[in-house]
Design an enzyme around this catalytic site. Structure first.
Site, PDB file in Angstrom:
ATOM      1  N   ILE A 436      -9.695   2.077  -5.383  1.00 50.76           N
ATOM      2  CA  ILE A 436      -9.228   0.700  -5.589  1.00 50.76           C
ATOM      3  C   ILE A 436      -9.108  -0.080  -4.283  1.00 50.76           C
ATOM      4  O   ILE A 436      -8.937  -1.288  -4.292  1.00 50.76           O
ATOM      5  CB  ILE A 436      -7.900   0.702  -6.387  1.00 50.76           C
ATOM      6  CG1 ILE A 436      -8.077   1.483  -7.700  1.00 50.76           C
ATOM      7  CG2 ILE A 436      -7.420  -0.688  -6.710  1.00 50.76           C
ATOM      8  CD1 ILE A 436      -9.215   0.992  -8.581  1.00 50.76           C
ATOM      9  N   SER A 438      -7.175   0.694  -0.917  1.00 51.62           N
ATOM     10  CA  SER A 438      -6.431   1.191   0.243  1.00 51.62           C
ATOM     11  C   SER A 438      -6.455   2.708   0.299  1.00 51.62           C
ATOM     12  O   SER A 438      -6.491   3.389  -0.724  1.00 51.62           O
ATOM     13  CB  SER A 438      -4.990   0.690   0.197  1.00 51.62           C
ATOM     14  OG  SER A 438      -4.365   1.103  -0.985  1.00 51.62           O
ATOM     15  N   ARG A 520      13.987  -1.805  -2.160  1.00 48.32           N
ATOM     16  CA  ARG A 520      12.705  -2.423  -1.804  1.00 48.32           C
ATOM     17  C   ARG A 520      12.820  -3.930  -1.714  1.00 48.32           C
ATOM     18  O   ARG A 520      13.319  -4.583  -2.624  1.00 48.32           O
ATOM     19  CB  ARG A 520      11.648  -2.104  -2.864  1.00 48.32           C
ATOM     20  CG  ARG A 520      11.168  -0.712  -2.834  1.00 48.32           C
ATOM     21  CD  ARG A 520      10.357  -0.408  -1.569  1.00 48.32           C
ATOM     22  NE  ARG A 520       9.502   0.729  -1.858  1.00 48.32           N
ATOM     23  CZ  ARG A 520       8.217   0.636  -2.103  1.00 48.32           C
ATOM     24  NH1 ARG A 520       7.603  -0.523  -2.026  1.00 48.32           N
ATOM     25  NH2 ARG A 520       7.525   1.712  -2.400  1.00 48.32           N
ATOM     26  N   ASP A 604      -8.946  -8.629  -6.105  1.00 52.17           N
ATOM     27  CA  ASP A 604      -7.784  -8.058  -6.803  1.00 52.17           C
ATOM     28  C   ASP A 604      -6.939  -9.137  -7.477  1.00 52.17           C
ATOM     29  O   ASP A 604      -6.601 -10.138  -6.838  1.00 52.17           O
ATOM     30  CB  ASP A 604      -6.886  -7.329  -5.797  1.00 52.17           C
ATOM     31  CG  ASP A 604      -7.485  -6.007  -5.335  1.00 52.17           C
ATOM     32  OD1 ASP A 604      -8.176  -5.361  -6.135  1.00 52.17           O
ATOM     33  OD2 ASP A 604      -7.244  -5.624  -4.171  1.00 52.17           O
ATOM     34  N   GLU A 610       1.659 -11.552 -14.570  1.00 52.44           N
ATOM     35  CA  GLU A 610       3.047 -11.951 -14.321  1.00 52.44           C
ATOM     36  C   GLU A 610       3.204 -13.433 -14.016  1.00 52.44           C
ATOM     37  O   GLU A 610       4.319 -13.940 -13.992  1.00 52.44           O
ATOM     38  CB  GLU A 610       3.667 -11.086 -13.233  1.00 52.44           C
ATOM     39  CG  GLU A 610       3.100 -11.310 -11.846  1.00 52.44           C
ATOM     40  CD  GLU A 610       3.694 -10.326 -10.849  1.00 52.44           C
ATOM     41  OE1 GLU A 610       3.557  -9.113 -11.069  1.00 52.44           O
ATOM     42  OE2 GLU A 610       4.280 -10.771  -9.860  1.00 52.44           O
ATOM     43  N   HIS A 646      -9.325  -6.059 -10.066  1.00 48.26           N
ATOM     44  CA  HIS A 646      -8.412  -4.938 -10.336  1.00 48.26           C
ATOM     45  C   HIS A 646      -7.065  -5.485 -10.790  1.00 48.26           C
ATOM     46  O   HIS A 646      -6.542  -6.436 -10.211  1.00 48.26           O
ATOM     47  CB  HIS A 646      -8.247  -4.090  -9.074  1.00 48.26           C
ATOM     48  CG  HIS A 646      -7.099  -3.137  -9.166  1.00 48.26           C
ATOM     49  ND1 HIS A 646      -7.120  -2.036  -9.995  1.00 48.26           N
ATOM     50  CD2 HIS A 646      -5.885  -3.133  -8.564  1.00 48.26           C
ATOM     51  CE1 HIS A 646      -5.973  -1.406  -9.881  1.00 48.26           C
ATOM     52  NE2 HIS A 646      -5.209  -2.045  -9.032  1.00 48.26           N
ATOM     53  N   HIS A 699       1.071   6.963  -8.323  1.00 49.51           N
ATOM     54  CA  HIS A 699       2.491   6.911  -7.951  1.00 49.51           C
ATOM     55  C   HIS A 699       3.064   8.307  -7.763  1.00 49.51           C
ATOM     56  O   HIS A 699       4.145   8.473  -7.217  1.00 49.51           O
ATOM     57  CB  HIS A 699       3.297   6.177  -9.016  1.00 49.51           C
ATOM     58  CG  HIS A 699       2.859   4.761  -9.179  1.00 49.51           C
ATOM     59  ND1 HIS A 699       1.980   4.364 -10.159  1.00 49.51           N
ATOM     60  CD2 HIS A 699       3.144   3.652  -8.458  1.00 49.51           C
ATOM     61  CE1 HIS A 699       1.758   3.069 -10.040  1.00 49.51           C
ATOM     62  NE2 HIS A 699       2.443   2.616  -9.026  1.00 49.51           N
TER      63      HIS A 699
HETATM   64  N1  GLN Z   1      -6.815  -3.212  -3.121  1.00 49.25           N
HETATM   65  C1  GLN Z   1      -5.418  -3.002  -3.206  1.00 49.25           C
HETATM   66  C2  GLN Z   1      -5.092  -1.561  -2.792  1.00 49.25           C
HETATM   67  O1  GLN Z   1      -5.839  -0.710  -3.048  1.00 49.25           O
HETATM   68  C3  GLN Z   1      -4.895  -3.246  -4.606  1.00 49.25           C
HETATM   69  C4  GLN Z   1      -3.399  -3.093  -4.679  1.00 49.25           C
HETATM   70  C5  GLN Z   1      -2.780  -3.521  -5.983  1.00 49.25           C
HETATM   71  O2  GLN Z   1      -3.402  -3.527  -7.004  1.00 49.25           O
HETATM   72  N2  GLN Z   1      -1.518  -3.872  -5.992  1.00 49.25           N
HETATM   73  O3  GLN Z   1      -4.057  -1.303  -2.231  1.00 49.25           O
HETATM   74 ZN    ZN Z   2      -3.266  -1.813  -8.479  1.00 52.26          ZN
END
Ligand code: GLN
Ligand code: ZN
Length: 762
Positions: A436, A438, A520, A604, A610, A646, A699
């Site tokens: 995705i 990172s 956080r 992204d 939201e 994403h 996670h």
């Molecule tokens: N490209 C971002 C990552 O991989 C996407 C993060 C996200 O969806 N919050 O960290």
């Molecule tokens: Zn994500």
């Protein structure tokens, strides 16, 4: 006829996030509970004296929370999920509910945390109360009462805040089939009666009772429950029924029948409700006008508010109260710490501390205080001046906005044709594997960025070092055998702040932290002017990464809607206009990337859902401009450039049509925790483009086996044709470490290869 002034709550994190650091130290076992308690009491004492010294009529008590205020309410009510009950509810019980197994307290091993969800349409989250038929409530947690006494001892005039019984029930969920949590109301009300009676004995006169659900589209079952509930809460206290985040005019008829002593409304979120509510409320009620925005960072135009409220002041006399629109917990704490702002920029903003002063100033001016009236004028001048400042309004941006046409939001070919071109240009196997964006944000990477920021590291050295991390990520991906590579985002502190710092039109803050959940915090950038891209923002990193490999390198951008949702917006132009400005800036970046030879670009949009307004009737308008903004940024892509998006969440049902209308060539989503259940929405809608349903939960530190991933993919293939199926994790991997990432991805690729072989030959 003095106007009463108050706020609905103050940030609890401390001016420099002291609570965050203390919580984390306590969770690690580095400090004692008594030290944590002491810090909490210091923060409260500081907040209350700030409120009262500034001249507010009340110190708001009950806004402090160790995690979030819904969880505090659960404890107050003795309402603890069975798996976390340990006989004597204490602070560790609270942390166990929030975090599951706590290192500090090994007893609850294996007991999952409760769910967490967003607090209405803010970026603050709460722990979801769990309801089942045999739940009992008992008032055994003394935090609220202790804090009331604590504040009284300090000499403050106290107004406790309490989350109302109906909102508390509504915001929770049933954990038992065929059971309706509203049936718990009578039992719950007994507990609330007890709470209110205790407050009476403590000498309290006003209680702020928050019922924010009144601003939602409430069904009649919930709405009609308010009358008997509030009848049951009658006692020797005055209740200020408190609403926020949207208008309550739809339910005003029901509200005015309630036996309470006043109503608070949010006239920032829904300004037009003011006059209608003022007309309708009973003659003996107080009207608390939430004029000072608790959710944004802009200095209030107090002169404008003064003018608007003066007729109401004449009508209401001392029944008019002035307040923050909602709790100030959603705004950064204190502008005084921002050393980098110029005088001019500083004069545009007000953080929580400054907002307190605004409420007081407006109250005094309404009372006819000449000095305050003239101060209102001076105070509002910078905001007035800003409206026409050259720095804010950029003709070039506005011209471009005016020229937006349907064409701009239209790819050059329809998906099937594009897919064909892309396959020819890029040539991917069945079930392409990717990630995705990172990769692990190691301590080393973080210190690189921070050394660069503070000037310890020269730019050239920084670039070389970041390139080293990109190279490492590319090598690892090649070794693993991924099909579409990413550069790993080592140069990004945060997916929004990174772009906000590079685009013109934003200000970033040093200490503008706002609580997101528990310990956080986030530090949203501020949109201050028309947005322009001054130079390419990602092209250098992406092309460097591409130069290291023959595999396709995916460019990585944050979408216009997500940048909008995760920053403080301007209030002088609409969210739609800001999204369009962002879309045009990103469009240029997409174009530069493809010109530079990047054939796959991900935009992204994790915040897409939201951004939905609270009221259903406003959803479509939002979705329309949000989709358009995404399309404007993506549609500059040639047919053979593949656009990914994403979104890392579930629940696509309501928005699936709009998600399809975004027309990304590939969408990657979070599905592993729901066991591919979420794909149903895509299946039923016959979602036409490529999909990468996440096959493992990023996670968790657990390494998914290849068999498990294979099983998930088989499930996915029942719902989505395999020709359009991608294989990827749920989300970015920045919170994991490399050994977890290497092992998980290896298994993911094994699973993809097994199925590729099987399905190819069919
Ligand atoms: N490209 C971002 C990552 O991989 C996407 C993060 C996200 O969806 N919050 O960290
Ligand atoms: Zn994500």
């Amino acid at each position: 006829m003095a106007t009463t002034t108050h706020i609905l709550g103050y940030p609890r994190i401390g001016e420099k996030r002291e609570l965050k650091f203390a919580l984390e130290r306590y969770w690690r076992g580095d400090i004692e509970q008594s030290q944590l308690q002491q810090l909490g009491s210091d923060i409260r004492a500081q907040n209350w004296s700030l409120e009262q010294d500034a001249g507010l009529d009340f110190a708001t008590v009950g806004d402090f929370a160790w995690y979030d205020h819904v969880l505090t309410t659960s404890l107050l009510l003795g309402h603890v999920p069975a798996r976390h009950r340990d006989g004597n509810n204490n602070l560790d019980t609270l942390f166990k509910i929030a975090r599951g197994q706590s290192q500090h307290n090994a007893c609850c091993q294996g007991h999952a945390a409760s769910d967490m969800t967003k607090w209405f349409n803010t970026n603050y989250h709460y722990i979801v109360p769990e309801f089942s038929a045999q739940d009992e409530f008992s008032v055994t947690w003394a935090q609220l009462f202790d804090e009331v006494q604590e504040a009284q001892k300090l000499g403050h005039s106290v107004k406790p805040v309490l989350l109302g019984p109906l909102s508390y029930l509504y915001l929770g969920k049933e954990v038992e089939q065929g059971f309706d949590r509203l049936t718990l109301l009578p039992k719950l009300l007994k507990a609330y009666q007890e709470i209110l009676n205790k407050l009476v004995t403590l000498g309290v006169t006003w209680v702020q009772i928050d019922e924010p659900i009144l601003a939602l589209d409430l069904d009649s079952r919930w709405l009609t429950s308010f009358q008997p509930a509030y009848q049951a809460l009658q006692c020797d206290l005055k209740l200020l029924l408190t609403t926020y985040f949207d208008s309550v005019t739809d339910v005003l008829d029901s509200i005015v029948e309630l036996p309470v002593a006043g109503l608070h409304i949010d006239v920032q979120a829904a300004s037009q409700q003011l006059e209608q509510v003022a007309q309708a409320i009973p003659e003996h009620w107080v009207l608390s006008v939430g004029a000072i925005n608790g959710r944004n960072v802009w200095r209030a135009n107090v002169s404008e508010w003064l003018e608007r409220l003066q007729p109401l002041k004449r009508q209401f006399g001392q029944r008019l109260w002035v307040a923050s629109s909602c709790s100030l917990l959603h705004s950064p704490v204190n502008l005084e710490h921002e050393a980098k702002f110029s005088q001019e920029v500083r004069s545009w903003f007000a953080f929580a501390k400054q907002k307190v002063a605004e409420v007081v100033l407006l109250g005094r001016a309404l009372d006819g205080d000449e000095h305050a009236i003239s101060q209102c004028k001076t105070y509002s001048q910078p905001i007035e001046k800003r409206k026409s400042a050259d720095y804010v309004n950029k003709p070039a941006v506005q011209q471009r906005l005016n020229s937006i046409s349907a064409n701009l939001a239209q790819r050059s070919a329809a998906y099937p044709k594009r897919a064909h071109h892309q396959q020819e240009a890029i040539g991917l196997p069945l079930l392409p594997t990717t990630t995705i964006g990172s990769f692990p944000q190691t301590g080393e990477i973080r210190s690189l960025r921070s050394d660069f920021r503070t000037g310890k590291l020269a730019q050239d050295d920084y670039i070389t070092a970041i390139k080293g991390h990109i190279e490492d990520a590319v090598k690892r991906q090649e070794a693993l055998g991924l099909d579409v590579l990413v550069h790993g985002e080592p140069e990004r502190n945060d997916m929004v702040e990174y772009f906000a710092e590079l685009l013109s039109g934003f200000q970033t803050t040093q200490f503008g932290w706002v609580q997101s959940y528990g310990s956080r915090c986030v530090k949203p950038a501020i949109v201050v002017a028309d947005i322009e891209r001054e130079q390419p923002m990602t092209v250098g990193w992406s092309t460097y990464a591409q130069s290291l490999t023959d595999k396709p390198m995916k460019g990585m951008l944050t979408g216009p809607v997500t940048i909008l949702c995760w920053t403080f917006p301007r209030e002088d132009i609409s969210r739609k206009t800001i999204a369009q400005q962002l879309a045009l800036a990103l469009r240029d970046e997409v174009n530069d990337l493809q010109q530079a030879g990047i054939d796959i670009i991900q935009i992204d949009e994790p915040a897409f859902r939201e951004g939905l307004p609270l009221k259903q009737r406003e959803h479509q308008a939002y979705l329309d401009w949000a989709v358009e903004a995404f399309r404007i940024s993506a549609s500059v892509a040639k047919a053979e450039t593949q656009i990914h998006t994403h979104m890392c969440y579930s629940e696509f049902n309501e928005i699936i049509e709009s998600v399809a209308a975004m027309d990304a060539d590939v969408i990657t989503i979070e599905t592993s925790r729901s066991n591919m259940e979420l794909l149903k929405a895509f299946e039923e809608f016959n979602y036409p483009n490529g999909i990468g349903p996440g096959v493992y939960d990023i996670h968790s530190p657990n390494i998914p086996t290849s068999e498990w991933i294979e099983a998930l993919l088989r499930k996915a293939a029942e719902k989505i044709p395999v020709e359009r199926l991608w294989v990827n994790p749920d989300c970015g991997l920045k919170t994991r470490n490399w050994s977890e990432v290497d092992a998980s991805l290896a298994n993911m690729i094994t699973a993809a290869k097994v199925l590729r072989k099987e399905w190819q030959s069919e």
